[in-house]
Design an enzyme around this catalytic site. Structure first.
Site, short mmCIF file in Angstrom:
data_model
loop_
_atom_site.label_atom_id
_atom_site.label_comp_id
_atom_site.label_asym_id
_atom_site.label_seq_id
_atom_site.Cartn_x
_atom_site.Cartn_y
_atom_site.Cartn_z
N GLY A 1 -8.15 1.76 -14.18
CA GLY A 1 -8.29 2.46 -12.89
C GLY A 1 -8.54 1.46 -11.77
N ARG B 1 -7.86 -12.16 -3.21
CA ARG B 1 -7.87 -13.09 -2.07
C ARG B 1 -8.81 -14.26 -2.35
NH1 ARG B 1 -11.52 -13.46 2.13
NH2 ARG B 1 -10.72 -14.30 4.11
N GLY C 1 -11.89 -3.10 -16.43
CA GLY C 1 -13.10 -2.62 -17.13
C GLY C 1 -13.04 -2.93 -18.61
N ASP D 1 -16.91 2.69 -12.09
CA ASP D 1 -17.89 3.33 -12.97
C ASP D 1 -19.22 2.58 -13.13
OD1 ASP D 1 -15.92 5.21 -13.32
OD2 ASP D 1 -15.28 4.46 -15.28
N ARG E 1 -23.42 19.50 2.35
CA ARG E 1 -24.79 19.92 2.71
C ARG E 1 -24.77 20.85 3.93
NH1 ARG E 1 -30.21 18.18 2.56
NH2 ARG E 1 -29.80 16.63 0.96
N GLY F 1 -16.94 8.77 -13.18
CA GLY F 1 -17.81 7.85 -13.93
C GLY F 1 -17.48 7.79 -15.41
N GLY G 1 -29.91 12.85 -1.35
CA GLY G 1 -31.06 13.77 -1.37
C GLY G 1 -30.74 15.05 -2.12
N HIS H 1 -10.42 11.69 -7.29
CA HIS H 1 -9.86 10.36 -6.99
C HIS H 1 -10.12 9.88 -5.57
CE1 HIS H 1 -7.85 11.08 -10.79
NE2 HIS H 1 -7.67 9.78 -10.85
#
Ligand code: F6P
Length: 326
Positions: free
Chosen positions: A14, A24, A105, A131, A158, A174, A189, A256
């Site tokens: 991913g 770079r 990963g 992740d 929210r 994740g 929060g 995504h």
């Protein structure tokens, strides 16, 4: 020590914001040693297909702030087969590539480990995944940006949750790791969270929400890691209905969105430091290790350890999220 003149760089698995900044940094540091850098397109897929080209300074000009990976990425099934790995090696040899930098990963490093043993190809890994699930580094390239994206989304939810007195289950990415969820919960929060590393029942999750509502809050934000054991956001919505029959419960899957966008300054810094360290490490003869940053110091961890050892959020961080959410 074998001399290195040409290195191949690829991004695999991913994509994650900051991969371009890492390439770079690799290019800039490589120029100090007069190394030629080759970009292998689409990770192991491009290695098998011989989709490889010399990268020039121009390729990495003006990309530090771009998400994605300009050399593309892929998840390769073919690389699991030895005949395709052999083809990949022959392609690298055709370009006289003496060493590799693999940005990705766990799966990426598992592939590199097999490959480097089979063909004695020195490989340096850079942790590139949103992740943050890699042992050997405090943070992975892309994690901070993904959390910022998730927090921005939760801030917006929210507003509407507050206006309508609603509960929202917000599912974040994740895979099997709860880092994104935990950091998002603390930073936004949220009232409650559920992560794979801290299993709880639906009842316990509902209790977390009830405690938050007791603070005269009429709405609640529940951050759910996609890999949690209870199920996806919609399963949690269903489960919570029996505990909050009067309350409207909505679900948002951020998905995504978390993988794209301009890398945060923290991810650019991480990519810069690790890209630089990767080339330096290879020139010092390090191989089959991942460059990471632990307690603000660059460290190199063997691929075997990165793959085998679990990285879990610290217990006190989980406690922090729980107490502040109430
Ligand atoms: O590993 C990064 C990641 O975004 C995970 O969080 C998620 O589970 C997975 O990749 C999604 O993969 P894909 O983009 O192949 O659907």
């Amino acid at each position: 020590m074998r001399s290195i003149n040409r290195i191949g760089v690829f991004t695999s698995g991913g994509d994650s914001p900051g991969m371009n900044a890492a390439i770079r940094a690799i290019m800039r540091k490589a120029s100090v040693y007069d190394l030629h850098v080759y970009g292998i397109q689409r990770g192991y897929e491009g290695m098998i297909d011989g989709d490889i080209r010399r990268l020039e300074d121009d390729d990495v000009r003006n990309i530090i702030h771009h998400g994605g990976t300009f050399i593309r990425s892929a998840r390769s099934q073919r690389f699991l087969q030895s005949e395709h790995r052999k083809t990949a090696f022959e392609n690298l040899k055709a370009f006289d590539i003496d060493a590799l930098v693999a940005i990705g990963g766990n799966g990426t490093f598992a592939g590199s480990l097999v490959f480097s043993k089979e063909f004695d190809m020195p490989t340096m890994g850079l942790p590139g995944t949103i992740d943050n699930d890699l042992y050997g580094t405090d943070f992975t390239i892309g994690f901070d940006t993904a959390v910022n994206t998730a927090v921005e989304a939760v801030d917006k939810i929210r507003d509407t949750a507050d206006s309508h007195n609603r509960l929202f289950v917000i599912e974040v990415m994740g895979r099997n790791s709860g880092y994104i969820a935990l950091h998002t919960a603390i930073s936004s929060g949220a009232s409650a969270f559920i992560i794979p590393e801290e299993p709880c029942s639906m009842e316990e999750l509902a209790d977390q929400v009830k405690k938050a509502l007791r603070r005269k809050k009429l709405f609640g934000l529940i951050i759910s890691a996609e890999g949690n054991h209870l199920g996806n956001g919609y399963v949690i919505q269903d489960g919570l209905k029996q505990y909050f029959p009067e309350q409207d419960i909505r679900v948002t899957v951020i998905g995504h969105l978390q993988r794209g966008g301009a890398p945060s300054a923290a991810d650019r810094m991480l990519a810069a430091r690790l890209g630089y360290a990767a080339v330096e490490g290879l020139m010092e003869g390090k191989k089959n290790v991942m460059a990471g940053i632990v307690h603000d110091k660059v460290v190199f961890t063997p691929f075997e350890e990165c793959i085998k050892k679990d990285k879990k959020p610290a217990h006190d961080r989980i406690e922090l999220a729980r107490i502040l959410g109430m």
